[in-house]
Design an enzyme around this catalytic site. Sequence first.
Site, PDB file in Angstrom:
ATOM      1  N   GLU A   1     -10.128   3.887   4.664  1.00 30.79           N
ATOM      2  CA  GLU A   1      -9.319   4.679   3.739  1.00 30.79           C
ATOM      3  C   GLU A   1      -9.785   4.348   2.331  1.00 30.79           C
ATOM      4  O   GLU A   1      -9.765   3.187   1.925  1.00 30.79           O
ATOM      5  CB  GLU A   1      -7.815   4.374   3.894  1.00 30.79           C
TER       6      GLU A   1
ATOM      7  N   ARG B   1       2.453  16.306  13.099  1.00 31.33           N
ATOM      8  CA  ARG B   1       3.617  17.199  13.166  1.00 31.33           C
ATOM      9  C   ARG B   1       3.247  18.525  12.500  1.00 31.33           C
ATOM     10  O   ARG B   1       3.624  18.775  11.348  1.00 31.33           O
ATOM     11  CB  ARG B   1       4.809  16.596  12.402  1.00 31.33           C
TER      12      ARG B   1
ATOM     13  N   LYS C   1      -3.585  -2.187  10.579  1.00 27.26           N
ATOM     14  CA  LYS C   1      -4.156  -2.305   9.235  1.00 27.26           C
ATOM     15  C   LYS C   1      -4.313  -3.744   8.761  1.00 27.26           C
ATOM     16  O   LYS C   1      -5.044  -3.993   7.803  1.00 27.26           O
ATOM     17  CB  LYS C   1      -3.280  -1.545   8.240  1.00 27.26           C
TER      18      LYS C   1
ATOM     19  N   TYR D   1       1.241   5.684  -0.583  1.00 28.91           N
ATOM     20  CA  TYR D   1       0.858   6.882   0.176  1.00 28.91           C
ATOM     21  C   TYR D   1       0.932   8.038  -0.817  1.00 28.91           C
ATOM     22  O   TYR D   1       1.583   9.041  -0.588  1.00 28.91           O
ATOM     23  CB  TYR D   1       1.905   7.033   1.287  1.00 28.91           C
TER      24      TYR D   1
ATOM     25  N   ARG E   1      -6.824   3.768  14.150  1.00 33.11           N
ATOM     26  CA  ARG E   1      -5.908   4.907  14.343  1.00 33.11           C
ATOM     27  C   ARG E   1      -5.225   4.915  15.703  1.00 33.11           C
ATOM     28  O   ARG E   1      -4.087   5.376  15.828  1.00 33.11           O
ATOM     29  CB  ARG E   1      -6.666   6.224  14.151  1.00 33.11           C
TER      30      ARG E   1
ATOM     31  N   ASP F   1      -8.840   0.344   2.915  1.00 28.81           N
ATOM     32  CA  ASP F   1      -7.763  -0.047   3.829  1.00 28.81           C
ATOM     33  C   ASP F   1      -8.175   0.370   5.252  1.00 28.81           C
ATOM     34  O   ASP F   1      -7.753   1.394   5.762  1.00 28.81           O
ATOM     35  CB  ASP F   1      -6.478   0.663   3.386  1.00 28.81           C
TER      36      ASP F   1
ATOM     37  N   ASP G   1       0.841  -1.195   0.000  1.00 34.40           N
ATOM     38  CA  ASP G   1       0.000   0.000   0.000  1.00 34.40           C
ATOM     39  C   ASP G   1       0.876   1.244   0.000  1.00 34.40           C
ATOM     40  O   ASP G   1       1.742   1.396   0.870  1.00 34.40           O
ATOM     41  CB  ASP G   1      -0.921  -0.010   1.230  1.00 34.40           C
TER      42      ASP G   1
ATOM     43  N   THR H   1      -4.660   6.385   0.606  1.00 36.01           N
ATOM     44  CA  THR H   1      -5.876   7.194   0.681  1.00 36.01           C
ATOM     45  C   THR H   1      -5.886   8.281  -0.383  1.00 36.01           C
ATOM     46  O   THR H   1      -4.922   9.028  -0.534  1.00 36.01           O
ATOM     47  CB  THR H   1      -5.968   7.856   2.063  1.00 36.01           C
TER      48      THR H   1
ATOM     49  N   GLU I   1      -9.322   4.050  -1.416  1.00 39.41           N
ATOM     50  CA  GLU I   1      -8.140   3.895  -2.255  1.00 39.41           C
ATOM     51  C   GLU I   1      -8.511   3.170  -3.555  1.00 39.41           C
ATOM     52  O   GLU I   1      -9.588   2.607  -3.674  1.00 39.41           O
ATOM     53  CB  GLU I   1      -7.081   3.038  -1.519  1.00 39.41           C
TER      54      GLU I   1
ATOM     55  N   HIS J   1      -3.422  13.853   1.251  1.00 38.52           N
ATOM     56  CA  HIS J   1      -3.590  12.960   2.400  1.00 38.52           C
ATOM     57  C   HIS J   1      -2.348  13.020   3.299  1.00 38.52           C
ATOM     58  O   HIS J   1      -2.464  13.191   4.514  1.00 38.52           O
ATOM     59  CB  HIS J   1      -3.828  11.533   1.912  1.00 38.52           C
TER      60      HIS J   1
ATOM     61  N   GLN K   1      -2.547   2.340  15.585  1.00 37.38           N
ATOM     62  CA  GLN K   1      -1.517   2.838  14.667  1.00 37.38           C
ATOM     63  C   GLN K   1      -0.615   3.874  15.351  1.00 37.38           C
ATOM     64  O   GLN K   1       0.611   3.837  15.212  1.00 37.38           O
ATOM     65  CB  GLN K   1      -2.200   3.461  13.439  1.00 37.38           C
TER      66      GLN K   1
ATOM     67  N   TYR L   1       3.305   2.633  15.302  1.00 32.57           N
ATOM     68  CA  TYR L   1       3.858   2.872  13.957  1.00 32.57           C
ATOM     69  C   TYR L   1       5.328   3.270  13.917  1.00 32.57           C
ATOM     70  O   TYR L   1       5.970   3.132  12.874  1.00 32.57           O
ATOM     71  CB  TYR L   1       2.997   3.880  13.191  1.00 32.57           C
TER      72      TYR L   1
ATOM     73  N   THR M   1      -8.775  -5.779   4.773  1.00 33.70           N
ATOM     74  CA  THR M   1      -8.750  -4.812   3.672  1.00 33.70           C
ATOM     75  C   THR M   1      -9.769  -5.303   2.657  1.00 33.70           C
ATOM     76  O   THR M   1      -9.733  -6.467   2.250  1.00 33.70           O
ATOM     77  CB  THR M   1      -7.349  -4.751   3.015  1.00 33.70           C
TER      78      THR M   1
ATOM     79  N   GLU N   1      -8.890  12.468   8.547  1.00 35.51           N
ATOM     80  CA  GLU N   1      -8.760  13.784   7.910  1.00 35.51           C
ATOM     81  C   GLU N   1     -10.069  14.565   7.990  1.00 35.51           C
ATOM     82  O   GLU N   1     -10.063  15.758   8.269  1.00 35.51           O
ATOM     83  CB  GLU N   1      -8.415  13.624   6.425  1.00 35.51           C
TER      84      GLU N   1
HETATM   85 MN    MN Z   1      -3.811   2.970   3.204  1.00 33.80          MN
END
Ligand code: MN
Length: 438
Positions: A210, A154, A264, A140, A248, A244, A138, A371, A212, A145, A251, A255, A268, A385
């Site tokens: 997500e 951040r 994840k 990004y 959260r 996906d 997968d 995403t 996708e 996104h 994650q 992560y 899926t 988001e």
């Molecule tokens: Mn994804």
Amino acid sequence: MISALNETHDSRTRSWVAGANDSGSDFPIQNLPFGVFSQRQGGEARVGVAIGDQVVDIAACNERGLFYGEAAEAAHACRADSLNALLALRPRCWTALRRRLFEVLRQEAAPEERQRVRLLPMSDVEMLLPARVGDYTDFYASIHHATNVGSLLRPENPLLPNYKWLPVAYHGRASSLVPSGTPLRRPKGQIRENPNAPPVFGPSRRLDYEAEAGFFVGPGNRLGEPVPIGTAEEHIFGLCLVNDWSARDVQAWEYQPLGPFLAKSFATTLSPWVVTLEALAPFRMPLASRAEGDPQPLPHLFDPDDQRYGGIALTVEVWLSSSQMRQAGIDPMLLSCGSLADLYWTIAQMLAHHTSNGCNLRPGDLLATGTISGAANSARGCLMELTRRGAEPVTLPTGEPRQFLENGDEVILRGYCQRPGAARLGFGECRGIVLPSS
Ligand code: MN
């Protein structure tokens, strides 16, 4: 190879199959997507092609002598419970089968050819996973996104320094890919909401989707032999929709430093129909332009044709239905609407990058875009988001607030391509309903 337009894209062509000419149909004669079905009354799973509200049983048509030459070779590979054997063939065989199907399904087809076409109503079949997926990666690829999510984590430094140089990805889990309509259990995991207390193990409270697109690898490449960007599309059979699902809270804790894992890998969901790259030819467009000051891709990720036609005008919508909504007879609510045309990286760049170190891809491998989000608020492809990590809940028609998914929520992805002068192509649906943790 970015397939050129040919007679199978002619928007004026109509089919003798009921439903294929309806303006709202996802599956006009110009689409002809591939999937794997089994008859509800029993029998072996095999490859079919969607047209209108019917499925063409390719192997049965082949037995009736409908195909010859490379089309017959492709049709022979359709006597299987996955697309893998078809994917392993040369793209010329895929094209020959598509051309022949177009010929025998159009209005002008001779009666003796029509009689050899075996059709089954979609209502009589169950759709399965399109392929036996050996590996699933997968990406990004949406900079919108990556920026939206990055700015939640951040604020001063949303995009990491590698983002504009290479298509970032993680290795996904192939065993938990499920076809549309499969319910999923809310995952449990380790969660650390309070930084001053130890983590706890329990059901995720921040379950997300997500939106996708996925693409299936065709012939693949040998280990140690990268696929050059200029021929990357010859290795891509077609696209489907992918959800996906993501926990959260799990994650956020797991992560770093190696990326997503259990957040994840629990499920899926894939839409069952794979729309071929050839069918998408009328919807190719320039790659979204890079902002002033962004670096040009390095040579192994740069191809002039890919820059000119690497974009795909595929719209992906996210719809949500809660159990209260269904009880009250309220239709699903549209949450967002994004486009594959807004991605920062093309599917050819993703595939070329994946193999650039010599890594081999095999027929049936699945790569997904990540995403799909756009610049507009209405184009944010996940709840993280859309609600800014829960700070701005969405209100459903019943008045229920949604920060993240609740038990009983059903997420429905829908995809389509439309443009003046071309027949509208649909991707069908990618559905999944959230069940409580076991
Ligand atoms: Mn994804």
